[in-house]
Design an enzyme around this catalytic site. Structure first.
Site, mmCIF file in Angstrom:
data_model
loop_
_atom_site.group_PDB
_atom_site.id
_atom_site.type_symbol
_atom_site.label_atom_id
_atom_site.label_comp_id
_atom_site.label_asym_id
_atom_site.label_seq_id
_atom_site.Cartn_x
_atom_site.Cartn_y
_atom_site.Cartn_z
ATOM 1 N N HIS A 124 46.471 42.518 43.715
ATOM 2 C CA HIS A 124 47.752 43.104 43.295
ATOM 3 C C HIS A 124 48.531 42.054 42.524
ATOM 4 O O HIS A 124 48.054 40.923 42.313
ATOM 5 C CB HIS A 124 48.527 43.633 44.507
ATOM 6 C CG HIS A 124 48.702 42.620 45.599
ATOM 7 N ND1 HIS A 124 49.427 41.465 45.437
ATOM 8 C CD2 HIS A 124 48.212 42.577 46.873
ATOM 9 C CE1 HIS A 124 49.398 40.764 46.556
ATOM 10 N NE2 HIS A 124 48.654 41.414 47.446
ATOM 11 N N GLN B 7 49.728 30.178 56.877
ATOM 12 C CA GLN B 7 48.443 29.828 56.271
ATOM 13 C C GLN B 7 48.611 28.639 55.318
ATOM 14 O O GLN B 7 47.817 27.690 55.336
ATOM 15 C CB GLN B 7 47.911 31.049 55.516
ATOM 16 C CG GLN B 7 46.695 30.789 54.675
ATOM 17 C CD GLN B 7 46.100 32.074 54.139
ATOM 18 O OE1 GLN B 7 45.446 32.794 54.859
ATOM 19 N NE2 GLN B 7 46.347 32.367 52.884
ATOM 20 N N MET C 284 54.345 42.388 48.434
ATOM 21 C CA MET C 284 53.054 42.981 48.065
ATOM 22 C C MET C 284 51.965 42.482 49.007
ATOM 23 O O MET C 284 51.959 41.315 49.393
ATOM 24 C CB MET C 284 52.707 42.612 46.637
ATOM 25 C CG MET C 284 53.593 43.316 45.654
ATOM 26 S SD MET C 284 52.965 43.151 43.994
ATOM 27 C CE MET C 284 54.244 44.021 43.118
ATOM 28 N N HIS D 154 48.683 38.421 43.840
ATOM 29 C CA HIS D 154 47.505 37.603 43.534
ATOM 30 C C HIS D 154 47.513 37.158 42.062
ATOM 31 O O HIS D 154 47.194 36.015 41.744
ATOM 32 C CB HIS D 154 46.213 38.404 43.754
ATOM 33 C CG HIS D 154 45.974 38.850 45.163
ATOM 34 N ND1 HIS D 154 45.959 40.180 45.525
ATOM 35 C CD2 HIS D 154 45.722 38.155 46.297
ATOM 36 C CE1 HIS D 154 45.686 40.286 46.822
ATOM 37 N NE2 HIS D 154 45.550 39.068 47.315
HETATM 38 P P1 AMP Z 1 44.697 37.582 50.533
HETATM 39 O O1 AMP Z 1 43.827 38.251 49.526
HETATM 40 O O2 AMP Z 1 45.610 38.501 51.259
HETATM 41 O O3 AMP Z 1 43.940 36.641 51.425
HETATM 42 O O4 AMP Z 1 45.677 36.642 49.700
HETATM 43 C C1 AMP Z 1 45.180 35.698 48.790
HETATM 44 C C2 AMP Z 1 46.312 34.800 48.360
HETATM 45 O O5 AMP Z 1 47.336 35.586 47.750
HETATM 46 C C3 AMP Z 1 46.987 34.067 49.534
HETATM 47 O O6 AMP Z 1 47.303 32.734 49.119
HETATM 48 C C4 AMP Z 1 48.228 34.878 49.765
HETATM 49 O O7 AMP Z 1 49.283 34.130 50.340
HETATM 50 C C5 AMP Z 1 48.567 35.290 48.350
HETATM 51 N N1 AMP Z 1 49.438 36.476 48.352
HETATM 52 C C6 AMP Z 1 49.204 37.675 48.948
HETATM 53 N N2 AMP Z 1 50.252 38.512 48.760
HETATM 54 C C7 AMP Z 1 51.171 37.815 48.038
HETATM 55 C C8 AMP Z 1 52.467 38.120 47.527
HETATM 56 N N3 AMP Z 1 53.038 39.307 47.729
HETATM 57 N N4 AMP Z 1 53.117 37.166 46.837
HETATM 58 C C9 AMP Z 1 52.553 35.935 46.628
HETATM 59 N N5 AMP Z 1 51.330 35.596 47.066
HETATM 60 C C10 AMP Z 1 50.644 36.515 47.764
#
Ligand code: AMP
Length: 285
Positions: free
Chosen positions: A34, A153, A184, A37
């Site tokens: 999204h 994290q 998001m 990312h």
């Molecule tokens: P995930 O795919 O959920 O493991 O997230 C991958 C990376 O995207 C991680 O570093 C998350 O912290 C970051 N991330 C997920 N959602 C958001 C968001 N809304 N705003 C900024 N970074 C995000």
């Protein structure tokens, strides 16, 4: 955009790029990309010559009964989006490639994972640090970009990098939100239209806490009680935690001094959502 599935090929590619003098940035993701990312990828783009993303739904960070099997996946859509923001390489290993038979090593940070999401999700952060350490070794980046939405994290990974002397700069990116304020998340896809409305209680809690602090409230317990009431006034909600804590150790504080992290985990229907924000006692005083 190059797509690489094998760790050996990824090693070779990163080594060649490094030898040719290029800097590498890694953005680890679990896919179903999204705008949050994509923002991480744009930041990576500004910091390095080549941007590598990983797309890997990591089984060892999911507990029994969690959503590993149903976690949303859309590899073709993800590759198209990543290509549009200028990603150079997508590293997309299989579970077997990452965890072949006989795998038995764990990278675990000791204290920071014991708070917040670590309590209802024991072992979760050990799964995260183990996979991120493996992704770092596979892709050899100079820097890696993570979202502040997953604040704990980011803290755990920064700790691991510092403690293990990994020569990688960690860059944190502010949370990207929907126009109405919902952070998001790939998991937002699980929400029904009614639950989606209730999910706004997380951002409303952050705003209300900021307002209380601006009006002089210092008592963490008082803020917590007001926010818990606000959250539970929304239908389908159940609270995992509302924590006011030290932004470095993540230990709960009784009274707000300097910077305090407000971290929230709320179940809306069957979907577990998290959000956080810094409350600054010194602001405007
Ligand atoms: P995930 O795919 O959920 O493991 O997230 C991958 C990376 O995207 C991680 O570093 C998350 O912290 C970051 N991330 C997920 N959602 C958001 C968001 N809304 N705003 C900024 N970074 C995000």
């Amino acid at each position: 955009m190059e797509i690489i599935e094998s760790i050996v090929k990824m090693h070779q590619r990163s080594e060649d790029l490094r030898l040719s003098g290029q800097t590498l940035a890694l953005v680890p993701t679990m896919g179903f990309l999204h705008e949050g990312h994509l923002e991480l990828m744009r930041v990576a783009r500004r910091h390095a010559d080549k941007v590598i993303i990983s797309i890997f739904v990591n089984p060892i960070q999911f507990g029994p009964g969690e959503d590993f099997d149903t976690y949303p996946r859309d590899l073709q859509g993800d590759l198209a989006k990543a290509g549009e923001v200028g990603v150079d390489i997508a590293f997309v290993p299989t579970v077997k490639e990452m965890y072949p038979e006989g795998f038995q090593t764990e990278v675990a940070v000791e204290r920071v994972p014991k708070h917040l999401c670590g309590l209802p999700r024991p072992g979760h952060f050990d799964g995260v640090t183990t996979v991120v350490a493996k992704l770092f070794h596979a892709t050899k980046p100079h820097l890696a970009v993570f979202g502040q939405k997953d604040y704990q994290q980011l803290t755990v990974i920064s700790r691991m990098v510092q403690d293990l002397n990994m020569d990688i700069e960690i860059v944190g990116v502010p949370t990207v939100r929907e126009p109405d304020g919902l952070a998001m998340s790939s998991r937002n896809a699980y929400l029904t239209p009614e639950e989606r409305k209730s999910a706004l209680c997380l951002k409303k809690s952050l705003d209300l806490a900021l307002q209380m602090v601006a009006q002089g409230e210092k008592r963490a317990e008082e803020i917590r009680k007001v926010l818990e009431r606000l959250i539970l006034d929304h239908p389908y909600t159940d609270i995992d935690y509302v924590s006011l804590c030290d932004p470095v150790t993540l230990e709960d504080v009784a009274s707000l001094k300097g910077e305090t992290l407000l971290a929230l985990a709320v179940r809306v229907g069957k979907t577990r959502l998290i959000d956080n924000g810094l409350l600054n006692r010194d602001r405007g005083e």
